[in-house]
Design an enzyme around this catalytic site. Sequence first.
Site, PDB file in Angstrom:
ATOM      1  N   GLU A 102      38.692  24.661  33.412  1.00  0.00           N
ATOM      2  CA  GLU A 102      38.889  25.232  32.061  1.00  0.00           C
ATOM      3  C   GLU A 102      40.809  25.175  31.993  1.00  0.00           C
ATOM      4  O   GLU A 102      41.404  25.397  32.940  1.00  0.00           O
ATOM      5  CB  GLU A 102      38.735  26.810  31.925  1.00  0.00           C
ATOM      6  CG  GLU A 102      39.027  27.588  30.789  1.00  0.00           C
ATOM      7  CD  GLU A 102      38.586  28.879  30.717  1.00  0.00           C
ATOM      8  OE1 GLU A 102      38.493  29.398  29.673  1.00  0.00           O
ATOM      9  OE2 GLU A 102      38.550  29.476  31.916  1.00  0.00           O
ATOM     10  N   LYS A 118      34.968  28.045  23.198  1.00  0.00           N
ATOM     11  CA  LYS A 118      34.541  29.219  24.206  1.00  0.00           C
ATOM     12  C   LYS A 118      33.949  30.236  23.244  1.00  0.00           C
ATOM     13  O   LYS A 118      34.602  30.570  22.279  1.00  0.00           O
ATOM     14  CB  LYS A 118      35.652  29.760  24.782  1.00  0.00           C
ATOM     15  CG  LYS A 118      35.378  30.823  25.905  1.00  0.00           C
ATOM     16  CD  LYS A 118      36.499  30.978  26.567  1.00  0.00           C
ATOM     17  CE  LYS A 118      36.324  31.791  27.860  1.00  0.00           C
ATOM     18  NZ  LYS A 118      37.514  32.259  28.905  1.00  0.00           N
ATOM     19  N   TYR A 160      39.446  42.180  29.274  1.00  0.00           N
ATOM     20  CA  TYR A 160      39.598  43.055  30.293  1.00  0.00           C
ATOM     21  C   TYR A 160      40.338  42.812  31.550  1.00  0.00           C
ATOM     22  O   TYR A 160      40.577  41.516  31.377  1.00  0.00           O
ATOM     23  CB  TYR A 160      38.123  43.498  30.708  1.00  0.00           C
ATOM     24  CG  TYR A 160      37.275  42.511  31.177  1.00  0.00           C
ATOM     25  CD1 TYR A 160      37.366  42.030  32.600  1.00  0.00           C
ATOM     26  CD2 TYR A 160      36.506  41.588  30.265  1.00  0.00           C
ATOM     27  CE1 TYR A 160      36.373  41.110  32.744  1.00  0.00           C
ATOM     28  CE2 TYR A 160      35.518  40.766  30.761  1.00  0.00           C
ATOM     29  CZ  TYR A 160      35.736  40.246  31.830  1.00  0.00           C
ATOM     30  OH  TYR A 160      34.958  39.232  32.287  1.00  0.00           O
ATOM     31  N   CYS A 191      33.737  29.184  31.212  1.00  0.00           N
ATOM     32  CA  CYS A 191      34.033  30.374  32.209  1.00  0.00           C
ATOM     33  C   CYS A 191      33.099  31.310  31.736  1.00  0.00           C
ATOM     34  O   CYS A 191      32.053  31.730  32.092  1.00  0.00           O
ATOM     35  CB  CYS A 191      35.520  30.800  32.216  1.00  0.00           C
ATOM     36  SG  CYS A 191      36.070  31.895  33.759  1.00  0.00           S
ATOM     37  N   SER A 199      39.292  30.845  37.124  1.00  0.00           N
ATOM     38  CA  SER A 199      38.702  32.237  37.431  1.00  0.00           C
ATOM     39  C   SER A 199      39.508  32.865  38.516  1.00  0.00           C
ATOM     40  O   SER A 199      39.349  32.208  39.762  1.00  0.00           O
ATOM     41  CB  SER A 199      37.268  32.280  37.728  1.00  0.00           C
ATOM     42  OG  SER A 199      36.795  33.574  37.983  1.00  0.00           O
ATOM     43  N   ILE A 212      54.225  50.612  59.889  1.00  0.00           N
ATOM     44  CA  ILE A 212      53.277  49.643  59.803  1.00  0.00           C
ATOM     45  C   ILE A 212      53.502  48.922  58.579  1.00  0.00           C
ATOM     46  O   ILE A 212      53.171  47.657  58.725  1.00  0.00           O
ATOM     47  CB  ILE A 212      51.857  50.368  59.499  1.00  0.00           C
ATOM     48  CG1 ILE A 212      50.770  49.448  59.708  1.00  0.00           C
ATOM     49  CG2 ILE A 212      51.746  51.240  58.541  1.00  0.00           C
ATOM     50  CD1 ILE A 212      50.550  48.675  61.052  1.00  0.00           C
ATOM     51  N   ASP A 213      53.847  49.118  57.266  1.00  0.00           N
ATOM     52  CA  ASP A 213      53.919  48.493  56.070  1.00  0.00           C
ATOM     53  C   ASP A 213      54.757  47.268  56.362  1.00  0.00           C
ATOM     54  O   ASP A 213      54.790  46.087  55.935  1.00  0.00           O
ATOM     55  CB  ASP A 213      54.155  49.298  54.906  1.00  0.00           C
ATOM     56  CG  ASP A 213      53.287  50.452  54.691  1.00  0.00           C
ATOM     57  OD1 ASP A 213      52.021  50.076  54.850  1.00  0.00           O
ATOM     58  OD2 ASP A 213      53.659  51.398  54.242  1.00  0.00           O
ATOM     59  N   SER A 214      56.200  47.557  56.629  1.00  0.00           N
ATOM     60  CA  SER A 214      57.317  46.568  56.924  1.00  0.00           C
ATOM     61  C   SER A 214      56.963  45.593  58.197  1.00  0.00           C
ATOM     62  O   SER A 214      57.276  44.529  58.045  1.00  0.00           O
ATOM     63  CB  SER A 214      58.474  47.319  57.131  1.00  0.00           C
ATOM     64  OG  SER A 214      58.588  48.065  58.398  1.00  0.00           O
TER      65      SER A 214
END
Length: 634
Positions: A42, A124, A130, A176, A207, A327-329
Amino acid sequence: MLKIASAQMEIHPGHPSTNTNTMLHFIKEAKNAHADIILFPEMAIPGYLLGDTWEQDAFLRDCEACAADIIAASDDIAIIFGNVAVDWRKKNNDGRPRKYNACFLANKGKLLHPEAMPYPFVIKTLMPNYREFDDTRHFFSLQKLARELGTTPASLISPVSLKINGRRWNIGCLLCEDGWSDNYEMNPMKLLREAGNIDFYVNISSSPYTLGKNEKRHRVFGAEAKAAQAPVFYVNNVGLQDNGKTVYTFDGSSAVYNSAGVCVAAAKPYEEKLTMLDFSEISALPPVIHESSSEISQIYEALSYGIRKFLSKIRMEKVVIGASGGIDSAVAAALYTSVLGAENVLLVNMPSRFNSETTKGLAHELAQNLGCYYATFPIQESVEHTMAQIKDTPIELLKTGKKIQLAVSSFTAENIQARDRSSRILAAIAAAFGGGFSCNANKAETSVGYSTLYGDQAGFLAALADLWKYQVYNLARYMNETVFGREVVPQATINLVPSAELSSAQNVDEGKGDPLIYPYHDFLFRAFIERWEKATPEDILQWYVEGTLEQRIGCEKGLVRLHFKTAKAFIADLERWWNLFCGMAVAKRIQAPPILAVSRRAYGFDHRESQNGAYYTRAYENLKEKLLEGAAHL
């Protein structure tokens, strides 16, 4: 014999000429392999998520010119492809030229006309509006066209007839969403079945990837193929497209379903490739055994692919990461290093007097494990200078001559540290290093604004902001065990209590950390954003009263009673975070960097929100009053 080629191509949104050249390359390859038909996704020519680029007439004319090149290449092969179709004589509802999201079938240098369509292309029918989709803003649907013509969609939906090797084939072309009709008032595929004897169906798609979406698509398309008693060819694109604030990976995962609804061919995700299939062999092909991949391996694949493509798109080759020892870094550093290579990543530790030797040591250990560049830039002196300037510089009301002195609260001092790190140090170092600096926020922090504007909220991309804290930990373990095959993210970082280390109240060596109880709040916030019917405090409080809250939101059983001894404490916690979720966090999300999406609902364009402030329904207020009154009488 009918030989069908499916082109799972990378689409570069907003670059029709680039996409057309890719298509011509695949067409040449298909011709050399003696294919009779080639299928493209598409909107293969323009791309799909283009924002208001669709309002540029020059861009639309360019897409038409590119389509002419594809049609001309159909001299000895049939080509099914997606493009925007423009009826310059008519207008959309906004007064701009009429645009359709269309599927074209070209053969022998001409477009083939669907039997009942008023145009030489398939339009289509179903317009998704959404999540990341906004189709009705730009395109005129077949439903609208039918009303305009005084007829019904059923009278317009029809197959395309194609003669190849002396045989005529009836092809049902869908775009789609036309294959995802469960919640619509009509089913385009069913209408196609009723319109004539279809030999096979083609669903051209654009998609985006979402966790769990491929499994659902196999169920949906398999059921449709079985109901139609005819094969379905699904062709999707790979690449990266975005809506500005939300960035989506497209994994392709093109597939073929036989007339029994069984998937008998599937392309590898994220791989640009042409696959060939003899139509006569479809019924004899064995089922595809879909590799069972864990959620976290899918997340890693989507994130690493997305980061690579995003950096390529903005022509960035180097990244600077503020490494705190947390943890994140650490996960962000490992991710970017796996994509760019250690020589293109610089980790910067920026300690203040509140940062422990523990976290400073872990930041250095992380950099050693990765083998990337590393530097330490202490911030205490500059932070104190900023605080002194604020406190010692008189401020005058020029109207009256009144002078005041500002005080620096502990909260303000925390924010000064965060902004000094990002706005001053990381921004400057990134420019000197020749790259950008990352935003390491996770989804829980993003949900309630547990970050500092122009501080740790800043960066060119928030690669982890669609991951809950527990997913960040899982990703750390996965990269250690599978991606690197060794401990890259230090185990001590994984074990460490999460903490911003911006005050003595967040001393990690004393076990003090963030105010978020991640094993519970991850799931509470997820109910606010990712449930299809989004939960509100009314829902949460009702489930709390019923004793079903943990089951409903998916957290570990017993956590609510463990952390909230009374209804009053539970309600106070709920309202604290709901007020932030609907309040300051919205303003922060609006100013946050683009988010790389992997979940069923990501912040940004996927979750459209207004700055309305928190609201509590009357049912919530009544239930709260009863709970607190009951507790008072105990």
